[in-house]
Motif scaffolding. Sequence first.
Motif, PDB file in Angstrom:
ATOM      1  N   PHE A  79     -30.199  56.580   1.511  1.00 15.37           N
ATOM      2  CA  PHE A  79     -29.265  58.410   1.223  1.00 15.37           C
ATOM      3  C   PHE A  79     -27.225  57.596   0.749  1.00 15.37           C
ATOM      4  O   PHE A  79     -27.658  58.001  -0.762  1.00 15.37           O
ATOM      5  CB  PHE A  79     -28.905  58.914   2.134  1.00 15.37           C
ATOM      6  N   THR A  80     -26.536  56.572   1.336  1.00 17.94           N
ATOM      7  CA  THR A  80     -25.582  56.550   0.304  1.00 17.94           C
ATOM      8  C   THR A  80     -25.914  54.971  -0.904  1.00 17.94           C
ATOM      9  O   THR A  80     -25.024  55.450  -2.175  1.00 17.94           O
ATOM     10  CB  THR A  80     -24.497  55.578   1.175  1.00 17.94           C
ATOM     11  N   ASP A  81     -26.876  54.542  -0.078  1.00 22.68           N
ATOM     12  CA  ASP A  81     -27.445  53.824  -1.652  1.00 22.68           C
ATOM     13  C   ASP A  81     -27.742  54.520  -3.082  1.00 22.68           C
ATOM     14  O   ASP A  81     -27.962  53.687  -4.352  1.00 22.68           O
ATOM     15  CB  ASP A  81     -28.610  52.676  -1.200  1.00 22.68           C
ATOM     16  N   GLU A  82     -28.139  55.711  -2.439  1.00 19.91           N
ATOM     17  CA  GLU A  82     -28.687  56.373  -4.054  1.00 19.91           C
ATOM     18  C   GLU A  82     -27.416  57.030  -4.586  1.00 19.91           C
ATOM     19  O   GLU A  82     -27.398  57.793  -5.280  1.00 19.91           O
ATOM     20  CB  GLU A  82     -29.651  57.666  -3.460  1.00 19.91           C
ATOM     21  N   ILE A  83     -26.527  57.435  -3.410  1.00 23.05           N
ATOM     22  CA  ILE A  83     -25.205  58.680  -3.961  1.00 23.05           C
ATOM     23  C   ILE A  83     -24.074  57.672  -4.269  1.00 23.05           C
ATOM     24  O   ILE A  83     -23.813  58.214  -5.720  1.00 23.05           O
ATOM     25  CB  ILE A  83     -24.442  60.057  -3.253  1.00 23.05           C
ATOM     26  N   SER A  84     -23.946  56.351  -4.563  1.00 27.12           N
ATOM     27  CA  SER A  84     -22.464  55.806  -4.380  1.00 27.12           C
ATOM     28  C   SER A  84     -22.784  55.145  -5.497  1.00 27.12           C
ATOM     29  O   SER A  84     -21.992  55.032  -6.641  1.00 27.12           O
ATOM     30  CB  SER A  84     -22.740  54.706  -3.339  1.00 27.12           C
ATOM     31  N   PRO A  85     -24.206  55.459  -6.175  1.00 22.97           N
ATOM     32  CA  PRO A  85     -24.521  54.640  -7.826  1.00 22.97           C
ATOM     33  C   PRO A  85     -23.440  55.659  -8.990  1.00 22.97           C
ATOM     34  O   PRO A  85     -23.009  55.711 -10.066  1.00 22.97           O
ATOM     35  CB  PRO A  85     -25.751  54.553  -7.929  1.00 22.97           C
ATOM     36  N   ARG A  86     -23.816  56.732  -8.046  1.00 21.24           N
ATOM     37  CA  ARG A  86     -23.468  58.899  -9.151  1.00 21.24           C
ATOM     38  C   ARG A  86     -21.591  58.189  -9.572  1.00 21.24           C
ATOM     39  O   ARG A  86     -21.757  58.732  -9.851  1.00 21.24           O
ATOM     40  CB  ARG A  86     -23.495  59.216  -8.456  1.00 21.24           C
ATOM     41  N   LEU A 118     -15.849  67.880 -11.106  1.00 22.40           N
ATOM     42  CA  LEU A 118     -14.595  67.955 -11.521  1.00 22.40           C
ATOM     43  C   LEU A 118     -13.318  67.129 -10.903  1.00 22.40           C
ATOM     44  O   LEU A 118     -12.385  66.520 -11.368  1.00 22.40           O
ATOM     45  CB  LEU A 118     -14.295  70.020 -12.580  1.00 22.40           C
ATOM     46  N   GLY A 119     -12.880  67.746  -9.803  1.00 19.96           N
ATOM     47  CA  GLY A 119     -12.422  67.185  -8.838  1.00 19.96           C
ATOM     48  C   GLY A 119     -12.116  65.887  -8.213  1.00 19.96           C
ATOM     49  O   GLY A 119     -11.072  65.426  -8.544  1.00 19.96           O
ATOM     50  N   HIS A 120     -12.853  64.931  -8.308  1.00 16.06           N
ATOM     51  CA  HIS A 120     -13.211  64.021  -8.144  1.00 16.06           C
ATOM     52  C   HIS A 120     -12.608  62.837  -8.850  1.00 16.06           C
ATOM     53  O   HIS A 120     -12.007  61.670  -9.327  1.00 16.06           O
ATOM     54  CB  HIS A 120     -14.277  62.956  -7.888  1.00 16.06           C
ATOM     55  N   ALA A 121     -13.291  63.639 -10.983  1.00 16.14           N
ATOM     56  CA  ALA A 121     -13.246  62.566 -11.768  1.00 16.14           C
ATOM     57  C   ALA A 121     -11.611  62.840 -11.950  1.00 16.14           C
ATOM     58  O   ALA A 121     -10.904  62.068 -12.755  1.00 16.14           O
ATOM     59  CB  ALA A 121     -13.856  63.615 -13.086  1.00 16.14           C
ATOM     60  N   TYR A 122     -10.806  64.829 -11.762  1.00 19.22           N
ATOM     61  CA  TYR A 122      -9.615  64.355 -11.995  1.00 19.22           C
ATOM     62  C   TYR A 122      -8.393  63.356 -11.301  1.00 19.22           C
ATOM     63  O   TYR A 122      -8.109  62.665 -11.680  1.00 19.22           O
ATOM     64  CB  TYR A 122      -8.880  65.305 -11.734  1.00 19.22           C
ATOM     65  N   THR A 123      -8.924  63.069 -10.003  1.00 19.08           N
ATOM     66  CA  THR A 123      -8.309  62.131  -9.454  1.00 19.08           C
ATOM     67  C   THR A 123      -8.002  60.881  -9.482  1.00 19.08           C
ATOM     68  O   THR A 123      -7.498  60.140  -9.794  1.00 19.08           O
ATOM     69  CB  THR A 123      -8.850  62.313  -7.883  1.00 19.08           C
ATOM     70  N   THR A 124      -9.675  60.391 -10.290  1.00 18.50           N
ATOM     71  CA  THR A 124      -9.635  59.255 -10.912  1.00 18.50           C
ATOM     72  C   THR A 124      -8.778  58.831 -12.007  1.00 18.50           C
ATOM     73  O   THR A 124      -8.558  58.261 -12.494  1.00 18.50           O
ATOM     74  CB  THR A 124     -11.693  59.172 -11.028  1.00 18.50           C
ATOM     75  N   ILE A 125      -8.914  59.745 -13.106  1.00 18.46           N
ATOM     76  CA  ILE A 125      -8.586  60.060 -14.310  1.00 18.46           C
ATOM     77  C   ILE A 125      -7.518  59.688 -14.218  1.00 18.46           C
ATOM     78  O   ILE A 125      -6.005  58.886 -14.828  1.00 18.46           O
ATOM     79  CB  ILE A 125      -9.032  61.424 -14.799  1.00 18.46           C
ATOM     80  N   ALA A 126      -6.027  60.781 -13.457  1.00 26.11           N
ATOM     81  CA  ALA A 126      -5.082  60.665 -13.284  1.00 26.11           C
ATOM     82  C   ALA A 126      -4.168  59.183 -12.641  1.00 26.11           C
ATOM     83  O   ALA A 126      -3.259  59.150 -13.537  1.00 26.11           O
ATOM     84  CB  ALA A 126      -4.439  61.411 -12.309  1.00 26.11           C
ATOM     85  N   LEU A 186     -19.259  57.042 -12.873  1.00 28.14           N
ATOM     86  CA  LEU A 186     -17.972  57.262 -13.936  1.00 28.14           C
ATOM     87  C   LEU A 186     -17.071  56.231 -14.148  1.00 28.14           C
ATOM     88  O   LEU A 186     -16.029  55.904 -15.131  1.00 28.14           O
ATOM     89  CB  LEU A 186     -17.547  58.250 -12.859  1.00 28.14           C
ATOM     90  N   VAL A 187     -17.382  55.148 -13.452  1.00 24.59           N
ATOM     91  CA  VAL A 187     -16.268  53.731 -13.530  1.00 24.59           C
ATOM     92  C   VAL A 187     -16.531  52.485 -13.746  1.00 24.59           C
ATOM     93  O   VAL A 187     -17.397  52.370 -14.193  1.00 24.59           O
ATOM     94  CB  VAL A 187     -15.057  54.053 -11.844  1.00 24.59           C
ATOM     95  N   SER A 188     -15.506  51.560 -13.365  1.00 25.45           N
ATOM     96  CA  SER A 188     -15.810  50.184 -14.721  1.00 25.45           C
ATOM     97  C   SER A 188     -16.370  49.470 -12.459  1.00 25.45           C
ATOM     98  O   SER A 188     -15.618  49.757 -12.308  1.00 25.45           O
ATOM     99  CB  SER A 188     -14.602  49.588 -14.552  1.00 25.45           C
ATOM    100  N   GLU A 228     -21.884  52.125 -16.771  1.00 25.66           N
ATOM    101  CA  GLU A 228     -21.472  53.244 -17.789  1.00 25.66           C
ATOM    102  C   GLU A 228     -20.370  53.379 -18.507  1.00 25.66           C
ATOM    103  O   GLU A 228     -20.358  53.552 -19.094  1.00 25.66           O
ATOM    104  CB  GLU A 228     -22.652  55.257 -17.515  1.00 25.66           C
ATOM    105  N   ASN A 229     -19.106  53.541 -16.656  1.00 26.79           N
ATOM    106  CA  ASN A 229     -18.296  53.729 -17.450  1.00 26.79           C
ATOM    107  C   ASN A 229     -18.132  54.850 -18.176  1.00 26.79           C
ATOM    108  O   ASN A 229     -17.260  55.160 -18.505  1.00 26.79           O
ATOM    109  CB  ASN A 229     -17.153  52.239 -17.723  1.00 26.79           C
ATOM    110  N   LEU A 230     -18.708  56.601 -17.869  1.00 26.08           N
ATOM    111  CA  LEU A 230     -18.365  57.771 -18.048  1.00 26.08           C
ATOM    112  C   LEU A 230     -17.072  58.011 -17.935  1.00 26.08           C
ATOM    113  O   LEU A 230     -16.536  58.469 -19.384  1.00 26.08           O
ATOM    114  CB  LEU A 230     -19.478  58.577 -17.833  1.00 26.08           C
ATOM    115  N   LEU A 231     -16.168  57.742 -17.469  1.00 25.15           N
ATOM    116  CA  LEU A 231     -14.857  58.203 -17.743  1.00 25.15           C
ATOM    117  C   LEU A 231     -13.904  57.453 -18.070  1.00 25.15           C
ATOM    118  O   LEU A 231     -12.684  57.569 -18.350  1.00 25.15           O
ATOM    119  CB  LEU A 231     -14.287  59.444 -16.591  1.00 25.15           C
ATOM    120  N   ASN A 232     -14.720  56.371 -19.002  1.00 27.38           N
ATOM    121  CA  ASN A 232     -13.486  54.989 -18.672  1.00 27.38           C
ATOM    122  C   ASN A 232     -12.333  54.663 -17.980  1.00 27.38           C
ATOM    123  O   ASN A 232     -11.233  55.052 -18.834  1.00 27.38           O
ATOM    124  CB  ASN A 232     -12.682  55.296 -20.604  1.00 27.38           C
ATOM    125  N   ILE A 233     -12.659  54.508 -17.149  1.00 27.64           N
ATOM    126  CA  ILE A 233     -11.589  53.872 -15.626  1.00 27.64           C
ATOM    127  C   ILE A 233     -11.256  52.304 -15.695  1.00 27.64           C
ATOM    128  O   ILE A 233     -11.892  51.890 -15.764  1.00 27.64           O
ATOM    129  CB  ILE A 233     -12.362  55.144 -14.665  1.00 27.64           C
TER     130      ILE A 233
END
Length: 510
Positions: A69-76, A19-27, A80-82, A91-96
Amino acid sequence: MNPLYITTPIYYVNDVPHLGHAYTTIATDVMARFNRLQGREVKFLTGTDEHGQKIAKAAELKNIETQQFTDEISPRFKALVSVECINEESENLLNISNTDYIRTTEPRHKNAAQALWQILEQGGHIYLDKYAGWYSVRDEAYYQESELIDGKAPTGAEVEWIEEESYFFNLSKWQDKLLKFYTDNPNFITPKSRYNEVVSFVKSGLKDLSISRTNFSWGVPVPNAPKHVMYVWIDALTNYLTSAGFPDTDSNEYQKFWEQSDIIHVVGKDILRFHAVYWPAFLMAANLPLPKQIVAHGWWTVEGEKMSKSVGNVVSPYELVENFGLEQTRYFLLKSMPFGNDGDLSRERLVEIINADLANNIGNLSQRTLSMIYKNFDGVISEAKNIKDFNWQSHFQNIEAEMKSFQYQNALTQIIEFSSKANTYIDEKAPWTLRKEGKMDEMGEVLYNLAEAIRKIAILLLPFCPNSANKILDQLNISDTERNFVALQKPLKQGIKINKPEGVFPRGEL
Ligand code: MSP
């Protein structure tokens, strides 16, 4: 209007997004979209911070090679974004609406970080010495003895004593220049309470900053010093320059977005010191332009508790989007408290807010009005001589002013007040009664005024709830080129045939 270059922090890949990351990105996204609607060119950067001991340890714990490891997490985070900008499926889950996505493990970044280092070194701002002191891997921060509370960092993180050869940046030399800069630029740090906090921190005295590490190797190598990797924060902060084309200072990207733009970094309050003290000092030392503003937001708790893995209450953006909808999630995060304050994710409150504002207020207004036009006027918006504008200009001016100071909540309140006026008007005029009385001209006029209010609300809502606002504008048959703030100032055309209305803001449930 000069362009805007706006950024989120780059996220550590030691864990998956919450949620914290999503918040900064959405704002940040809402601000980027708002500025585009004002006709401004906007560069919007987000990405991942992949170096340092914290990431190396997380990979080690999973028994995976760090790069993998970073190659696996960065795509997560990317999901969320474009990422169209780098030509990948997203996927752009948050429509960024970001225009770049950076990973600090990319060659372009290593190049930029090393170039900045060399400029600082050549300028005589870096020297070799020995660091002996406290370090928190969780915070990736050095702490002075006097800052510790019960043997821990002020954030509650564990600290360890380290002694190693290290390069230092002569931060102490920049204290007075920084203080002068803050005085000359009172809006550099917002909100004001955070500005004061930073000023008193700097006034209390700055020590030179250790900017390299030797006891692990997961980082950008220090030029000509193979034992050293850069301290992750000097590496990470440079990402903002990397995306702007640095070190190619002749490039169009650099000229436009670093030299001529307003640069705004949106960050959480926990990382303000790095952005408002270290970063301007590095840039001053390198003789590079400084950002215009550092905007610090608060932290989220969940149902009254700190979000933490051990409590098991870490909220995933996927959960919110699935349970409440993306538009509703975006709306709630910005409406529920003033930007800068801490907030609490109470699902009950979320449902209350989205039902009151989106379903009952805007949603009902739009559904009722458009259905009446559709059913009684063959979908054609009538002529109107008696225009009712609900004091529209003053709301719009307030919204622009609130958004300039990142007061999303107040801006949304203005939209809701405007929408409430239209709802009161519909009840007062009772167009359904006008129809029964055969007063079709009058009914048509009332519906014109309401359709016009809905168009304005939808355009204003575009930055916050882009999908739903666009659906309303689709129903009103407003062309893509008319979905901006210039078009707001022109009246809704009479005689437009609308499309079949459909509800856009369903009621939320717990
Ligand atoms: N990698 C650094 C930033 C480098 S920027 C050059 C970092 N990453 S982070 O992943 O730990 O945090 C990124 C952002 O998420 C920070 O702005 C932080 O404030 C925000 N949040 C993390 N948890 C949060 C909440 N619970 N609530 C709101 N935001 C929070 O720091």
